[in-house]
Motif scaffolding. Sequence first.
Motif, mmCIF file in Angstrom:
data_model
loop_
_atom_site.group_PDB
_atom_site.id
_atom_site.type_symbol
_atom_site.label_atom_id
_atom_site.label_comp_id
_atom_site.label_asym_id
_atom_site.label_seq_id
_atom_site.Cartn_x
_atom_site.Cartn_y
_atom_site.Cartn_z
ATOM 1 N N ARG A 1 37.540 42.082 38.317
ATOM 2 C CA ARG A 1 37.291 40.752 38.864
ATOM 3 C C ARG A 1 37.864 40.553 40.254
ATOM 4 O O ARG A 1 37.326 39.791 41.053
ATOM 5 N N GLU A 2 38.993 41.225 40.545
ATOM 6 C CA GLU A 2 39.712 40.921 41.784
ATOM 7 C C GLU A 2 40.465 42.150 42.273
ATOM 8 O O GLU A 2 41.076 42.880 41.487
ATOM 9 N N GLY A 3 40.416 42.375 43.599
ATOM 10 C CA GLY A 3 41.165 43.461 44.202
ATOM 11 C C GLY A 3 40.270 44.573 44.716
ATOM 12 O O GLY A 3 39.036 44.478 44.692
ATOM 13 N N ILE A 4 40.910 45.641 45.191
ATOM 14 C CA ILE A 4 40.212 46.814 45.702
ATOM 15 C C ILE A 4 40.784 48.048 45.026
ATOM 16 O O ILE A 4 41.999 48.215 44.935
ATOM 17 N N LEU A 5 39.887 48.920 44.542
ATOM 18 C CA LEU A 5 40.291 50.155 43.892
ATOM 19 C C LEU A 5 40.014 51.357 44.790
ATOM 20 O O LEU A 5 38.968 51.425 45.447
ATOM 21 N N LEU A 6 40.958 52.291 44.810
ATOM 22 C CA LEU A 6 40.716 53.611 45.383
ATOM 23 C C LEU A 6 40.110 54.435 44.253
ATOM 24 O O LEU A 6 40.742 54.686 43.236
#
Length: 215
Positions: free
Chosen positions: A204-209
């Motif tokens: 839902r929220e944030g940035i993933l590597l």
Amino acid sequence: MKTVIVTGGDVELTSAAGFLRAYEAGFVVAVDGGLLQTEQLGLAPDCIVGDFDTVSGPVLDRYREQGVHFETHKPEKDYTDTELALLYALSLPEVSEIAILGGLGRRFDHAIANVQVLLHALRRGIPCRMIDTYNRISLLDHSLELKKSETWGSYISLIPFTEQVRGVTLTGFKYPLREALLTQGNSLGISNELLAERGRIEFREGILLYIESRD
């Protein structure tokens, strides 16, 4: 227009050639020493970027005579050659997708910096992947559908790029998650495996590597 950036990092030529056949790039950017790999891969560069501290003068002169565009920078600069090449690629009016071959190499400081520059592409909504012999790396700010047959290797790792990534749900994985919170400073998302032919990563929220890896 699909664009490929060849940086001269750790890329095994056979696997790179296989990727390029499927990728069908419409524009090629060679980065400094990556010019030699560009030649080995049978690619004709449309642009050459760098401070040219690792390429001989006669090689560069040959491409200048051919009318290839150069983006020349001083060795004393504020950005890595990879970042400068990515910014140039993002300035192309018809760019739709970018693949960076290499970019990791032996220098860990450069590897970390070059992974972080993927954020330039994410902010502009341009899909961008960094690929070497063992890894395919990108940043995600939205859910992703996966096909097992199309992944780069057996392992999939999800590392929080922002301080927190909320609501992580993994479907089709060996280690599923449901509404999980991934935070910087722990390794919960490392070395998962896709068991089903199709899988899904949702959050839902944030940035993933996002890293696909093989041994």
